[in-house]
Structure formats: C-alpha cells, structure tokens
Design a protein around this motif. Structure first.
Motif, PDB file in Angstrom:
ATOM      1  N   ILE A  58      10.176  -0.179   3.348  1.00  0.00           N
ATOM      2  CA  ILE A  58       9.881  -1.065   4.317  1.00  0.00           C
ATOM      3  C   ILE A  58       8.808  -0.902   5.178  1.00  0.00           C
ATOM      4  O   ILE A  58       7.686  -1.582   5.168  1.00  0.00           O
ATOM      5  CB  ILE A  58      11.048  -1.580   5.027  1.00  0.00           C
ATOM      6  CG1 ILE A  58      12.207  -2.403   4.331  1.00  0.00           C
ATOM      7  CG2 ILE A  58      10.690  -2.607   6.213  1.00  0.00           C
ATOM      8  CD1 ILE A  58      13.344  -2.815   5.067  1.00  0.00           C
ATOM      9  N   SER A  71       6.579   1.711   4.569  1.00  0.00           N
ATOM     10  CA  SER A  71       5.438   2.056   4.122  1.00  0.00           C
ATOM     11  C   SER A  71       4.860   0.655   3.570  1.00  0.00           C
ATOM     12  O   SER A  71       3.549   0.645   3.523  1.00  0.00           O
ATOM     13  CB  SER A  71       5.802   2.886   2.659  1.00  0.00           C
ATOM     14  OG  SER A  71       6.482   3.997   3.038  1.00  0.00           O
ATOM     15  N   PHE A  72       5.540  -0.089   3.032  1.00  0.00           N
ATOM     16  CA  PHE A  72       4.964  -1.506   2.807  1.00  0.00           C
ATOM     17  C   PHE A  72       4.181  -2.290   3.658  1.00  0.00           C
ATOM     18  O   PHE A  72       3.371  -2.546   3.794  1.00  0.00           O
ATOM     19  CB  PHE A  72       6.026  -2.317   1.925  1.00  0.00           C
ATOM     20  CG  PHE A  72       6.205  -2.118   0.434  1.00  0.00           C
ATOM     21  CD1 PHE A  72       5.129  -2.183  -0.417  1.00  0.00           C
ATOM     22  CD2 PHE A  72       7.353  -1.465   0.014  1.00  0.00           C
ATOM     23  CE1 PHE A  72       5.181  -1.970  -1.837  1.00  0.00           C
ATOM     24  CE2 PHE A  72       7.232  -1.227  -1.315  1.00  0.00           C
ATOM     25  CZ  PHE A  72       6.524  -1.417  -2.150  1.00  0.00           C
ATOM     26  N   LEU A  73       5.052  -2.200   4.979  1.00  0.00           N
ATOM     27  CA  LEU A  73       4.256  -2.959   6.079  1.00  0.00           C
ATOM     28  C   LEU A  73       3.434  -2.163   6.558  1.00  0.00           C
ATOM     29  O   LEU A  73       2.289  -2.795   6.906  1.00  0.00           O
ATOM     30  CB  LEU A  73       5.537  -3.166   7.070  1.00  0.00           C
ATOM     31  CG  LEU A  73       6.675  -4.248   6.916  1.00  0.00           C
ATOM     32  CD1 LEU A  73       7.467  -3.982   8.055  1.00  0.00           C
ATOM     33  CD2 LEU A  73       5.841  -5.684   6.675  1.00  0.00           C
ATOM     34  N   ILE A  75       0.990  -0.517   4.871  1.00  0.00           N
ATOM     35  CA  ILE A  75      -0.240  -0.859   3.891  1.00  0.00           C
ATOM     36  C   ILE A  75      -0.585  -2.341   4.318  1.00  0.00           C
ATOM     37  O   ILE A  75      -1.674  -2.621   4.521  1.00  0.00           O
ATOM     38  CB  ILE A  75       0.296  -0.813   2.565  1.00  0.00           C
ATOM     39  CG1 ILE A  75       0.395   0.697   2.146  1.00  0.00           C
ATOM     40  CG2 ILE A  75      -0.705  -1.418   1.718  1.00  0.00           C
ATOM     41  CD1 ILE A  75       0.254   0.898   0.579  1.00  0.00           C
ATOM     42  N   ALA A  76       0.231  -3.252   4.770  1.00  0.00           N
ATOM     43  CA  ALA A  76      -0.253  -4.746   4.986  1.00  0.00           C
ATOM     44  C   ALA A  76      -0.832  -4.587   6.427  1.00  0.00           C
ATOM     45  O   ALA A  76      -1.747  -5.237   6.209  1.00  0.00           O
ATOM     46  CB  ALA A  76       1.050  -5.499   5.128  1.00  0.00           C
ATOM     47  N   TYR A  88      -2.482  -2.092   7.518  1.00  0.00           N
ATOM     48  CA  TYR A  88      -3.735  -1.233   7.457  1.00  0.00           C
ATOM     49  C   TYR A  88      -4.746  -2.136   6.719  1.00  0.00           C
ATOM     50  O   TYR A  88      -5.941  -2.318   7.013  1.00  0.00           O
ATOM     51  CB  TYR A  88      -3.338  -0.180   6.473  1.00  0.00           C
ATOM     52  CG  TYR A  88      -4.904   0.668   5.913  1.00  0.00           C
ATOM     53  CD1 TYR A  88      -5.172   1.503   6.676  1.00  0.00           C
ATOM     54  CD2 TYR A  88      -5.443   0.232   4.680  1.00  0.00           C
ATOM     55  CE1 TYR A  88      -6.594   2.056   6.724  1.00  0.00           C
ATOM     56  CE2 TYR A  88      -6.549   0.937   4.295  1.00  0.00           C
ATOM     57  CZ  TYR A  88      -7.191   1.930   5.270  1.00  0.00           C
ATOM     58  OH  TYR A  88      -8.288   2.341   4.965  1.00  0.00           O
ATOM     59  N   LEU A  89      -4.308  -3.318   5.739  1.00  0.00           N
ATOM     60  CA  LEU A  89      -5.224  -3.949   5.274  1.00  0.00           C
ATOM     61  C   LEU A  89      -5.771  -5.071   6.346  1.00  0.00           C
ATOM     62  O   LEU A  89      -7.091  -5.207   6.153  1.00  0.00           O
ATOM     63  CB  LEU A  89      -4.476  -4.919   4.340  1.00  0.00           C
ATOM     64  CG  LEU A  89      -4.605  -4.628   2.767  1.00  0.00           C
ATOM     65  CD1 LEU A  89      -3.863  -5.478   1.901  1.00  0.00           C
ATOM     66  CD2 LEU A  89      -6.115  -4.837   2.100  1.00  0.00           C
ATOM     67  N   ILE A  90      -4.963  -5.463   7.181  1.00  0.00           N
ATOM     68  CA  ILE A  90      -5.537  -6.445   8.430  1.00  0.00           C
ATOM     69  C   ILE A  90      -6.511  -5.645   9.167  1.00  0.00           C
ATOM     70  O   ILE A  90      -7.595  -6.003   9.551  1.00  0.00           O
ATOM     71  CB  ILE A  90      -4.276  -6.707   9.373  1.00  0.00           C
ATOM     72  CG1 ILE A  90      -3.346  -7.537   8.520  1.00  0.00           C
ATOM     73  CG2 ILE A  90      -4.906  -7.391  10.492  1.00  0.00           C
ATOM     74  CD1 ILE A  90      -3.392  -9.008   8.332  1.00  0.00           C
ATOM     75  N   PHE A 133      -8.217  -3.101   8.456  1.00  0.00           N
ATOM     76  CA  PHE A 133      -9.409  -2.838   7.443  1.00  0.00           C
ATOM     77  C   PHE A 133     -10.280  -4.058   7.552  1.00  0.00           C
ATOM     78  O   PHE A 133     -11.368  -3.887   7.800  1.00  0.00           O
ATOM     79  CB  PHE A 133      -9.040  -2.426   6.142  1.00  0.00           C
ATOM     80  CG  PHE A 133      -9.923  -2.266   5.135  1.00  0.00           C
ATOM     81  CD1 PHE A 133     -10.486  -1.011   4.846  1.00  0.00           C
ATOM     82  CD2 PHE A 133     -10.533  -3.380   4.265  1.00  0.00           C
ATOM     83  CE1 PHE A 133     -11.498  -0.986   3.952  1.00  0.00           C
ATOM     84  CE2 PHE A 133     -11.378  -3.369   3.311  1.00  0.00           C
ATOM     85  CZ  PHE A 133     -12.026  -2.183   3.225  1.00  0.00           C
TER      86      PHE A 133
END
Lengths: 434, 462
Positions: B16, B18-20, B22-23, B25-27, B29
């Motif tokens: 959970i 790790s997935f969150l 990355i999410a 991080y995308l924002i 980014f």
C-alpha cells in the motif's frame, strides 16, 4: 473535429475509470456486492468509447478498431458467464479488474499499432482457456504432496534450455523459438517457481529447506544474469524475500538474503557493463539524454507533456519512446489521458495485489497461503518495478506492466497467475467443507 | 498462525505504501518537475506546430510585446521585436531545432488557448492565438544593459530585492533568434558559445564578491574585531596569495579589509573560521542549492575541503568555488533586503487572448538567510566600498550605492571582472550582478557598468 471529440473524451475516460475504481472499493471494503454487474458495464463502455474514437481518427472509418473492441467484449462477457456458471467462481472482482486493465492495454496497443492489439486479443482468449485447463487438470492434484523434486528439476531444465538454445531479443537472451513462435520461458517459470519455493518452505523453515530454497534462487538468478534478464532476476528475488520473511519466525535469514542480494547487485555493477550503463543512465538521465538514457528520458517527456488530463487519445506522441508498447506503455497512457488515469491504473493494480494477499490470509494450509502470497506479490512487485522504471525512480529493468503491456508470454503468465489464485483459494474452501 | 497473519499485514502495508508513494510522486512530478523536463531541448514535442493555435505573445512588465507571431504569405513567422537583446532569456522556437528559454519553458501555455475558444475556432475554421506570457523584465532596462555590455563577453542580472522580480537578464555574446535556422551551424561551432545563457548556466569563480559570505561567517563567529598586519601577501602551505596593493595595507580590521578587498586579511580570517563554518555559511547563501522560481539556473558549487590551502583560496572566492551570475545578484539582494531572500522569478502572469489573467506568479514568503543586524553591518561595509574603496566607479550622483567588487583569477587568461551591489542603499530598488569575462579588475570594468544600469533602473522604475 476529431481533436474536439478526443479532448472531451478524456474527461469521460477519466470519469469512467474513477467510477470503476470507486465501485471496486465499495465492493471490496464495504461488501456492496450488488454493484458487481456495473463493473463489466463500465469496462465495455470504456472499450467502446475508445475504440469508437480510434476508428474515426482517420478520414475513413476503420472497422478493424470496432471489431477489436467487439472481440474483446465478447471474450469478456462469455468468459465471465462461464466462470460464474461452469467454474462457480463467486468472487469475480479479480477477473473484472484484470479485464479493465486488459481493455486499457488493448486500446493503446491498437492506437500504437493495430496488429499488436489483434494479437493481444488472441492471447487473451488463449489465456481464458487456461482457466479450464488448470481447473480440470489440477483438480486431482494434492498440493500438500511433495512435488518439489519434479518442479525444481523442470525449472532447471527450462533455464538450461534457454541458456543453450535461447534467442536474443532487445539485448536479452531469454527467448525460445518453437515452431516459429517465440516465447519467454521466464514468464512461466515465475509461476512454477512460486509454487516450488512455497512447497519447499511450507515444510517449515529449517536448515534444510532454507538451504534448498536459497540455493535454488541463487541458481535461477545466476541464469538470469547470464541471460541479461535483469527484471526477472529482481522479481524472483523480491518474491523469494517476501515468502521467506512471512514464513520464518526469525528475521535474520531474510536480512541475510537481502544483504546477499545487495552484495550481488553491487558485484554485478562492477562485473557487467550493461548493468553499469543502466545505473549510470538512471543516476544522470540528463547527462546521457542522447544515448544511454534516451529511452527513459523520452518516457519522462511523454509523462511530463500529458499533465493531469493528457493530450487526448491519439493526440500525443508516444511513438517517440522506443519499445513503448511493451515496457513503456504506462508513459503512453499518461501522455494521452493524463497522470490522473495513470494513478487510477496504479490503484487498480494495487487492488489486484491486495485481493490476492487477502486470499493468502484466508487460506489455512501453509502451502496454499504461500502460493497465494507469492503469486500476488509477483504482480505487485512487477508493477512497482516497471512503473518505478519508467518514472526513473529506479533503473529500468525491462519488465511488462501486468495485463496492459504487449506480450503473449507475459499476458498468458499473468492470466495463469490470477487463475491459480482462484484455484488455490477455492480448493481451500472446498477442502474445508469436506 | 497469528504471527503469519501479522507478517502478511506487514507485506500488505509495504505494498500500500509503495503504490501510494508512486501515486504521490506522480502528482509531485506533475506540479514541480514536469515543466522543466518538458522544456528540455531533446523533447521532440517542442518542434511540433499546433495546427489550430498560433503561438501567443511574450510581453515585458509594461505589456510591451517582445515576441509575437506574424502571418505573412500564408505562413506564420515568429517575430522577435528586440532581436538580440532578449536572445537567451526568451530563446527561440524553430521546427527544425526546437525551442529554448521562455519559448521552451512556457511552450504549452503559448501554444494553447482556452478550450472553448479553441473549439469555436476549429468549428469556424479560424486560427486562434495562444495565451500571452507576461515577464517581469523591463524592456528599456534590458536593452540598455545589453547595449552597455556590447561586444564584451559576460552577463548582467538585475532584480528587485523586495519582490524577487527579475528586471534584466543579459548574456553576451548573443544571437539573432529570428535567424536561428540559417545561422545554426555557425552558432554551435562558435568557440565563444553564443548559445550559452551565461546568466543562468555560466559557472564562474566569484573572487572577492565571495568575501560577503566570509564576512557574514565572521560576524556570526564573533570575529568582528579581528585584526591583522597586512604585508601585501600571505603564504599558506606554499600557496602564495598576493594583494592588489603590493606594499600591504598595514594594520587592518574587518571593515577596512572589506572596503579595500584585502586578500591577506580574508585568507587569515578564513583560516581562523575553519572549513566547516565557511562551508555552512556558503550553504546558507544557497551554494550547492538550486535557485528555483519559474526559471532554472545551474547550481553554484562550494565543496567541503579539509586542508588549509583550499580553505585559504575558498575564503576569497577562488579555488573550486563557482557561482552563476543570477546567484550573485541574489546574494546582493539578500543583503539589500535585510537578510531576507525572495526567490527570483521571471514570469509574472499567463493571460488569455482577451487579456484576462489565467495564472499569476509571485515569490513565496521571504526566507531569512541571515539576521537583519548582520545584514545591516555588511550593507554599511558595502556602502564604504563604493564611497571610498574598490568600487568607487559605481557611484551615482545623489544616490547612495552599496556594492562589492571582485577580480576572479581563472585559467582562461585575464581575471574576470565582477561587481554586485544595490541602490539606493537605504531603500533598495534594484540589486545587480555584472560579470565581464577576462575583463580585468572588477572596480574599473564591471563597477561603472553596474552603476549606469542601477541609475537607469531607478529612473525607469519610478
């Protein structure tokens, strides 16, 4: 005119995806089972809106696009009914999730090159038949019996075969050619390996099982290193560490293995030029923007240009990225329907992982527990590794995005993965009824 | 069994998180990195021409148009009205070569319009003009500064210390952005690198302008009353450091040493302070840190050293210390603004075709870099530099100017000529950095130019 439709369409796309995710949450966490039928409806609307849009992207209406969409939907509906009626699968959520991802994958594969999408649809149908194959063939197999010798030897045989007769594709010598068809044995080995290690470790974490399992993983990773298949090596090791961590009361064998992995990674950095160049490309992407880091920087450009909402289906330039249909499909999707869609795709993949982990939790038999854990961790780790790679959070390792990327072997292996999760968890409940 | 479930929960948490992660991080980014990544010249998307939208205008702070798109003979040409004067900062846009500067960084804004306007345009078959990007630059000041620098290699950066607005950003030699395609081959082969934006990407040894930072470290380290006897040169482990005044300054204190830019004094002061104090002070003044705020500059460098020889050269801004002209102007603005930093920025507004603001930018709240009383002490010394020290030629009649000169030794021939400062000293309107490559002494070459630009700025901004 197409542009206007595509701009409007991305809002619809993100909306559909968001609703799909919310329904998933409602079903999974709040047990609202009556919402289940909406999931296939949303997936089919998504597929039709996208394939419809793609079919009018050029001046002449492209009927192949629509027929690919129809083929996907037929595959989905028929299979869903069969799973329900014939195999009596009561928890269809996992299947719905994978098909949404499959649909998204097919849309972008079609957009990149229609041929990929048509091939991928055929593989999806082949994957469906695997369900029946596994359910009827493995019915009589008792997972508690000791098959480790056979499994272990067959893995070794497959690794050696690949090493001797392997063909090199994209710089990795991990493909086999049979009757004119190329496939990647490592994709299927992953599944067998999880079952094998689970069976070894289920006999209890003692010296003997630890020795056997760690020796096996070392041999497998050594072969992958020779075949330049970094991604498989990484995923195998990570899954092994997770299994070891859960089964072993003591923490130090896991820590020791993790330390060994780090030492091996460091050693391979100094031993192999291709690993060194991957790491350099990761650390200084802008320094090597025209050579080593070309691929990952092109991926970053695509994601950066998409913004939250994206450029619109068929309005981006994802083809600037080499190998976009396999490793970098996530970047293509982000460019055209935005980071918001990308985030939902990540969340859907995390749902698949979590549902699998829950299956593991509900199992009583240790071996079943470990198999479910290994299979679902595999999906989770693979997703993290590839998305981390295309975002340049970690070095790029060349694995596929589960259910979305193009690749027959990888799609089949992921469908078998889900099928086995169903099979093991149902066998468990069936056993306990008897 | 229970233990197994617990461990399974740990694995669940791992996934959970790790997935969150990355999410999220995308924002991040998307909001903080995407723009700069997108503007990289290797991004082929920058060469694409939008079919429906004519690239929008770029304006200065007074809405004077600096770049626009002209339609002639059914083809659209990008017109750079003040041609060479804005060549680096605005950059160019070309199908063959790509884009740089504001043209690249704000490519998306310039080549898009409000979605409803775009749809209307497509339906009516009319071309629509993209958004306007408004800069903080002042056209008059930029052209004046650019003409003053003339054929000399170097850079001038002027900013408003109270707001962080960049008023002028000049880099020489320059090029003609309208003729970029025709001259491309010559430009990339030219050994004077006319395409390099020296104001942002030129890394130079700071020389004596770095003494501001050494002085600040001394004030914090209670070396305010430190005195030495200057003999005209000092020797540190075989490294000979000479003074501009060969006879030596005699008995000298901090104030006098700063005014006369006495190397012996600052070398000895640096040795007293030690490596760590000087390194920390440099980091406080944004060395080794990125200067952000809708513009990207190279990061200035100050490495941690452990030997006295390096320390001695670092304390007078030599050795491997490197600084960008933008950063030098920022240091002047920190002292001007009583120790507070406002991140410099260059784009103030994005406007649609009707002139309505879509987005506006401002520097976020000020960061305290040094205490106000320390900044005031340094300010007094900087006033003395222009009044009676090395920077006399930066004087403006009727206005009190503060400044510091620098004469930076470098491996490419004659020393670089530096001046950083601000005016009026009691109520600073402008902070400035001037560097002339191989221009000789800072006092005689960079200082007079800085004085003229500051004078012009004060009259223009009124």
């Amino acid at each position: 005119m197409f542009d206007i439709l595509s701009w409007l369409h991305r809002y619809i796309f993100i909306f559909l995806l968001a609703v799909f995710f919310i329904i998933n949450i409602a079903i999974y966490f709040y047990n609202k089972k009556f919402l289940q039928p909406f999931l296939p409806v949303i997936t089919i609307i998504t597929a039709f809106s996208c394939f419809g849009l793609l079919s009018i992207s050029s001046e002449n209406i492209d009927y192949h696009g629509i027929s690919t969409g129809v083929a996907f939907c037929l595959q989905y509906i028929v299979m869903r009914i069969l799973l329900d009626r014939l195999l009596k699968i009561n928890d269809i959520l996992l299947f719905d999730l994978t098909n949404m991802l499959l649909a998204i994958g097919l849309i972008w594969l079609y957009r990149l090159n229609p041929e990929y999408a048509i091939k991928q649809t055929l593989f999806a149908v082949l994957g469906d038949t695997m369900y029946f194959f596994i359910f009827f063939l493995l019915k009589k197999v008792d997972l508690k019996k000791d098959y480790t010798i056979y499994l272990g030897l067959s893995i070794l045989a497959a690794l050696i075969t690949t090493q001797v007769w392997g063909v090199e594709v994209y710089g990795s010598k991990n493909w086999l050619e049979l009757l004119g068809y190329r496939f990647q044995p490592s994709e299927f080995l992953k599944i067998i390996f999880v079952i094998y290690i689970s069976m070894v470790l289920s006999k209890g974490p003692n010296k003997k099982t630890l020795l056997i399992s760690s020796a096996s993983i070392l041999v497998a990773v050594a072969f992958f290193a020779l075949q330049r298949d970094l991604g498989s090596a990484l995923i195998f090791f990570a899954v092994y560490l997770i299994l070891l961590f859960v089964i072993d009361d003591k923490i130090y064998p896991t820590l020791a293995s993790a330390a060994a992995a780090l030492v091996m990674a460091a050693a391979s950095y100094f031993l192999f030029g291709h690993i060194r160049s991957r790491v350099e490309a990761w650390l200084n992407p802008w320094k090597y923007v025209s050579d080593k880091s070309f691929q990952v920087t092109q991926s970053l450009f695509a994601i950066a240009s998409g913004g939250l909402l994206g450029a619109g289906l068929n309005l981006g330039y994802p083809k600037y990225i080499p190998a976009v249909h396999t490793d970098f499909i996530f970047s293509a999707i982000c460019e055209e329907v935005g980071i918001l869609s990308g985030i939902i795709i990540i969340l859907l993949l995390s749902m698949i992982t979590l549902i699998g982990l829950n299956y593991s939790k509900n199992c009583n038999e240790i071996v079943n527990k470990l198999i479910c854990l290994g299979l679902s961790s595999m999906t989770g780790i693979q997703t993290l590794v590839i998305i981390g790679g295309v975002l340049n959070i970690i070095p790029i390792t060349g694995v596929t995005l589960p259910f979305v990327s193009y690749g027959g072997s990888s799609l089949l292996s992921q469908m078998i993965n889900i099928c086995l999760l169903y099979f093991v968890s149902m066998k468990e409940t069936g056993d306990s009824h008897e | 069994m229970n233990k197994l479930s617990k461990k399974l929960n740990i694995i669940k948490c791992f996934f959970i998180v790790s997935f969150l992660g990355i999410a999220i991080y995308l924002i991040i980014f998307n909001f903080f990195e995407a723009k700069y990544i997108y503007s990289n010249s290797y991004n082929k998307r920058l060469r694409n021409e939008n079919t429906y939208i004519v690239r929008g205008d770029i304006q200065d702070r007074n809405d004077i148009i600096l770049a626009t798109s002209k339609i002639s003979n059914n083809s659209i040409k990008r017109d750079y009205i003040y041609s060479r004067h804005f060549s680096h900062v605005i950059g160019y846009h070309s199908k063959q070569i790509g884009s740089t500067g504001i043209e690249a960084l704000y490519d998306k804004e310039l080549s898009s319009a409000k979605i409803l306007d775009t749809i209307k345009g497509i339906i009516n078959g009319k071309e629509i003009k993209g958004n306007t990007v408004k800069l903080t630059l002042d056209k008059t000041l930029q052209v004046y500064a650019s003409e003053l620098l003339g054929n000399r290699k170097g850079s001038i950066v002027a900013l408003n210390p109270k707001t962080g607005e960049i008023l002028a950003l000049v880099s020489k030699p320059d090029f003609n952005p309208s003729k970029i395609n025709a001259n491309w081959k010559n430009l990339i082969e030219d050994e004077n690198s006319p395409l390099l934006n020296r104001a942002l990407d030129g890394l130079y040894p700071p020389g004596s302008i770095f003494k501001i930072i050494t002085t600040s470290a001394a004030l914090y380290g209670n070396y305010k009353d430190y005195e030495i006897d200057c003999t005209g040169s000092s020797n540190v482990n075989g490294y000979e450091i000479k003074d501009s005044n060969k006879k030596g300054h005699g008995n000298i204190n901090l104030n006098k040493a700063f005014t006369l830019s006495c190397n012996s004094y600052f070398v000895n002061l640096g040795l007293k302070l030690g490596n760590e104090k000087l390194y920390n002070e440099a980091n406080k003044f944004l060395f080794n840190k990125s200067i952000s705020g809708n513009i990207i500059a190279k990061t200035s460098r100050f490495n941690m050293k452990y030997d006295n020889k390096s320390l001695a050269s670092q304390s007078i801004g030599q050795g491997d210390v490197l600084i960008t002209p933008l950063h030098a102007a920022v240091i002047a603005s920190i002292i001007a603004n009583d120790g507070m930093l406002l991140q410099p920025y260059i784009v103030s507004e994005i406007k649609d075709i009707n002139g309505k603001t879509i987005k506006s930018f401002k520097s976020k709240s000020a960061n305290v870099i040094i205490d106000a009383d320390k900044a005031k002490t340094i300010k007094e010394m900087m006033v003395n530099v222009v009044k009676s020290g090395t920077g006399k030629s930066a004087k403006i009649s009727g206005i009190e100017v503060a400044g510091k000169t620098g004469t930076a030794e470098n491996p490419h021939g004659k020393p670089h000529s530096w001046f950083i400062g601000f005016a009026p000293a009691e109520d600073p309107q402008i902070a400035i950095a001037v560097i002339i490559e191989n221009g000789g002494s800072g006092g005689s070459n960079a200082a007079p130019i800085a004085g003229k630009v500051m004078k012009k700025a004060i009259s223009v901004l009124k």
